[in-house]
Design a protein around this motif. Structure first.
Motif, PDB file in Angstrom:
ATOM      1  N   CYS A  91    -199.149 -30.831  -4.294  1.00 30.55           N
ATOM      2  CA  CYS A  91    -199.647 -29.770  -5.179  1.00 30.55           C
ATOM      3  C   CYS A  91    -198.459 -29.130  -5.906  1.00 30.55           C
ATOM      4  O   CYS A  91    -197.339 -29.160  -5.404  1.00 30.55           O
TER       5      CYS A  91
ATOM      6  N   SER B 131    -194.346 -31.787   0.340  1.00 32.22           N
ATOM      7  CA  SER B 131    -194.647 -30.354   0.440  1.00 32.22           C
ATOM      8  C   SER B 131    -193.420 -29.595   0.912  1.00 32.22           C
ATOM      9  O   SER B 131    -192.859 -29.906   1.957  1.00 32.22           O
TER      10      SER B 131
ATOM     11  N   SER C 256    -193.339 -26.362   1.892  1.00 30.00           N
ATOM     12  CA  SER C 256    -193.688 -25.555   3.073  1.00 30.00           C
ATOM     13  C   SER C 256    -194.184 -26.411   4.222  1.00 30.00           C
ATOM     14  O   SER C 256    -194.057 -26.049   5.381  1.00 30.00           O
TER      15      SER C 256
ATOM     16  N   SER D 117    -190.568 -22.690  -7.126  1.00 27.75           N
ATOM     17  CA  SER D 117    -189.768 -23.679  -6.399  1.00 27.75           C
ATOM     18  C   SER D 117    -188.654 -24.254  -7.279  1.00 27.75           C
ATOM     19  O   SER D 117    -188.885 -24.612  -8.432  1.00 27.75           O
TER      20      SER D 117
ATOM     21  N   ALA E 238    -198.415 -17.158  -4.556  1.00 30.31           N
ATOM     22  CA  ALA E 238    -197.803 -17.071  -3.224  1.00 30.31           C
ATOM     23  C   ALA E 238    -197.046 -18.359  -2.994  1.00 30.31           C
ATOM     24  O   ALA E 238    -197.347 -19.387  -3.605  1.00 30.31           O
TER      25      ALA E 238
HETATM   26  C1  G6P Z   1    -197.599 -22.878  -4.361  1.00 23.94           C
HETATM   27  C2  G6P Z   1    -196.192 -22.494  -4.755  1.00 23.94           C
HETATM   28  C3  G6P Z   1    -195.557 -23.630  -5.570  1.00 23.94           C
HETATM   29  C4  G6P Z   1    -195.603 -24.918  -4.783  1.00 23.94           C
HETATM   30  C5  G6P Z   1    -197.034 -25.275  -4.356  1.00 23.94           C
HETATM   31  C6  G6P Z   1    -197.053 -26.423  -3.369  1.00 23.94           C
HETATM   32  O1  G6P Z   1    -198.405 -22.915  -5.485  1.00 23.94           O
HETATM   33  O2  G6P Z   1    -196.205 -21.297  -5.506  1.00 23.94           O
HETATM   34  O3  G6P Z   1    -194.211 -23.295  -5.845  1.00 23.94           O
HETATM   35  O4  G6P Z   1    -195.095 -25.960  -5.567  1.00 23.94           O
HETATM   36  O5  G6P Z   1    -197.616 -24.147  -3.683  1.00 23.94           O
HETATM   37  O6  G6P Z   1    -196.415 -26.019  -2.194  1.00 23.94           O
HETATM   38  P1  G6P Z   1    -195.740 -26.987  -1.151  1.00 23.94           P
HETATM   39  O7  G6P Z   1    -195.212 -26.052  -0.096  1.00 23.94           O
HETATM   40  O8  G6P Z   1    -196.836 -27.863  -0.624  1.00 23.94           O
HETATM   41  O9  G6P Z   1    -194.685 -27.744  -1.824  1.00 23.94           O
END
Ligand code: G6P
Length: 617
Positions: free
Chosen positions: A309, A356, A358, A409, A611
């Motif tokens: 995402c 991802s 996170s 990011s 977020a």
């Molecule tokens: C949110 C954050 C984005 C990030 C996306 C996917 O929308 O604001 O910066 O790219 O989530 O997050 P991930 O942790 O799965 O890379």
């Protein structure tokens, strides 16, 4: 989403909880609240707004007293952000208090039942329903808090990380997890415990932590070892105490005005850390355990599906070009949120790569669970060690970007591309789709990237100047081709996220099929025109923009003379192989969005409505 903190022990809980919430604000920041128990009564303060707004509620020193408490910073799901919907929530009797991260999907049915039994509700949240359900269970079954929480959680459908306490038994906090993360810090000899959505709130107090697994709950009592149980079958779980590797410095701004700027500047180090021990130039090898151990699967794979995402999805798009070019494996890149719901065709010969930062994004997590159930092999590319996606994957490779706190990011993106490029190169050698001399050349070029990024960061003030010229623009267009088409998308996303300017990323050649109609003398167009690939064609696109009076900000390779003549502004990147240019072209786009956002007085690290970690659908 949402951040949870808690403390129980011998220290004042207030500063620990407040500082912790500030570190967790990346998870949500539309309201905040704290409840403390001072030995006689609870003091609950909550408000719409940020943790800094919450501080105004603590004028009276008495309100800060207590050695036990829980806190919350919210990203609204059920109920608009306002004072009443903010957490903590109390039960009808006022005895039980809860903070919650996640969504209770069947809250409406439970709420109706509770209303029939005489409960009244003050907020629109699913959390208030949950705490009253716990109270009802506790009363009806005459059980302790831990048991009541367990029975209640078996009745709810959804995702949660919760911390609950009972003012009748204030030496105990009960926490539980399903789908949303929760970490418990353990003080010396169990004299104190810290609870948080990630370990950052308690780094200065302890390095010993337990990360609860899904469907686990813990009863935390001062002076006693933590008791962990399975929520659904009550079996006892042995605590897995880990030593935290993170340090305080990594989560502080270190002299920068914003985390985003610090993280942009950390990229040379982050990229180096990501290939350290993996890219062995002298031996002309790439060593990655997750790939070596599963080489057969990779070599037999008929297709790679990438699910992700946001920015991680853009890194996936870059990887699509790189994998196909280097390793000649067909790649499809999917938005996890679409993929999980559209009955995709997946076979045992597919490899699913989940990207991802996170490792907690709900849609990506659900997508890999679904792919696994259909027999695919899942490989995780995550930044957060021990995160849900990394644990759920069959194998994986971490990016070593270090904690990324700015919501937009930056270093996560470039380190994701770094890891994916290493994988593609390793597979290319194993498959014989790249000659050994090209392989060596790429290793050499990769190793030079951190220095080139470092050099590129020196253009900071030039980008700032350009930002000043366009800070009042209402639209931006970003164009790129080939490896740099995804970078154009990422550049547009960065601008949207933090400066709230509408921006679109497009493959340069597609401009003539629509976006060209938008171009006039008020439209800034950022064009990535590096000197290889489709250079001449991109130059023609730049001419087309020029003839329509568009303002051109071009990213070119140093020494370029052609684009310089046409563009309004030129930013030079050091020369490298075309496939590696995304690692460089991204940097000025990050800086451009950063400076525009700062000049527009936007909250760069915590943009509105967003977020960092989206743990809900
Ligand atoms: C949110 C954050 C984005 C990030 C996306 C996917 O929308 O604001 O910066 O790219 O989530 O997050 P991930 O942790 O799965 O890379």
């Amino acid at each position: 989403m949402c951040g949870i903190t808690g403390y129980i022990g011998y220290r004042d809980a207030y500063p620990i909880i407040i500082n912790g919430l500030q570190r967790l604000e990346y998870r949500g920041y539309d309201s905040a609240g704290v409840v403390l128990y001072d030995g006689k009564q609870i003091n609950l303060s909550k408000t719409k707004g940020k943790v800094s707004d919450l501080l105004n509620k603590f004028d009276a020193e008495d309100a800060k007293k207590g050695n036990v408490g829980i806190g919350h910073t919210r990203w609204a799901t059920h109920g608009v952000p306002n004072d009443v919907n903010s957490h903590p929530h109390t039960s009808q009797s006022g005895d039980l208090v809860i903070v919650h991260n996640g969504i209770i999907e069947n809250y409406d049915t439970i709420k109706k039942e509770l209303i029939n039994r005489g409960y009244t509700f003050h907020s629109d949240t699913d959390t208030e329903v949950l705490i009253n359900l716990i109270e009802e269970v506790k009363k009806n079954n005459n059980v302790k808090l831990g048991k009541a929480v367990q029975i209640a959680l078996n009745e709810v459908v959804g995702a949660f990380a919760i911390a609950v306490f009972d003012i009748e038994k204030p030496d105990e906090i009960v926490v539980a997890k399903l789908g949303s993360p929760i970490a418990i810090g353990i003080g010396k000899d169990n004299t104190e415990f810290f609870i948080a959505s990630d370990a950052s709130p308690f780094l200065e107090y302890t390095k010993d932590a337990i990360y609860l697994e899904d469907e686990e709950m813990a009863i935390i009592k001062v002076g006693r070892a933590i008791e962990i149980r399975k929520i659904n079958d009550d079996s006892v779980v042995t605590a897995n105490v880990q030593e935290l590797q993170m340090n305080l410095e990594q989560i502080e701004k270190g002299g920068y005005d914003h985390f985003m700027l610090k993280e942009i500047h950390e990229q040379p180090r982050a990229i180096t850390d990501t290939f350290r021990g993996r890219l062995l130039k002298d031996e002309a090898i790439i060593k990655m355990a997750g790939i070596e151990d599963n080489m057969k699967r990779f070599l037999n794979a008929e297709r790679i599906l990438i699910v992700a995402c946001g920015t991680s999805w853009h890194a996936g798009l870059v990887a699509e070009y790189i994998f196909e070019e280097f390793a000649r494996i067909p790649v499809e890149v999917e938005y996890a949120s679409e993929f999980r719901y559209r009955n995709p065709i997946i076979t045992e010969k597919d490899i699913v790569i989940a990207i991802s930062q996170s490792g907690e994004t709900a849609d990506t997590l659900a997508a890999i669970k679904m792919a696994k159930s259909k027999g695919a092999f899942v490989f995780g590319v995550c930044n957060v060690v021990g995160s849900s996606i990394s644990r759920e994957s069959d194998a994986g490779a971490y990016t070593h970007a270090g904690p990324e706190i700015g919501v937009a990011s930056t270093k996560a993106f470039t380190t994701q591309i770094t890891v994916l490029t290493l994988i593609a190169l390793r597979l290319a050698r194993a498959k014989g789709t790249m000659s050994s001399s090209d392989f060596r050349m790429y290793l050499h070029e990769m190793e030079l990237i951190p220095n080139k990024v470092e050099k590129l960061l020196e253009i900071d003030s030039k980008v700032e100047e350009i930002a000043r010229k366009y800070l009042l623009s209402t639209n931006f267009l970003y164009l790129g081709r080939g490896f740099n088409f995804p970078v154009a998308l990422e550049g547009a996303l960065k601008l949207k996220e933090i400066s709230y300017i509408h921006a679109e990323g497009y493959p340069a050649a597609e401009m003539k099929h629509g976006p060209i109609a938008l171009i006039d003398d008020r439209m800034p167009v950022v064009v990535i025109a590096t000197n290889k690939g489709h250079y001449d064609k991109v130059v023609s696109n730049i001419q087309e923009i020029k003839s329509r009076q568009g303002k051109i900000i071009a990213i070119v390779t140093e020494g370029d003379t052609v684009v310089k003549e046409i563009a309004d502004h030129v930013i030079e990147i050091p020369d490298t192989e075309e496939a590696l240019t995304p690692l460089l072209t991204t940097i000025p786009l990050q800086l451009l969005s950063y400076y525009i956002a700062v000049m527009r007085d936007c909250n760069v690290d915590q943009p509105r409505n967003l977020a960092k970690s989206v743990t809900v659908e």
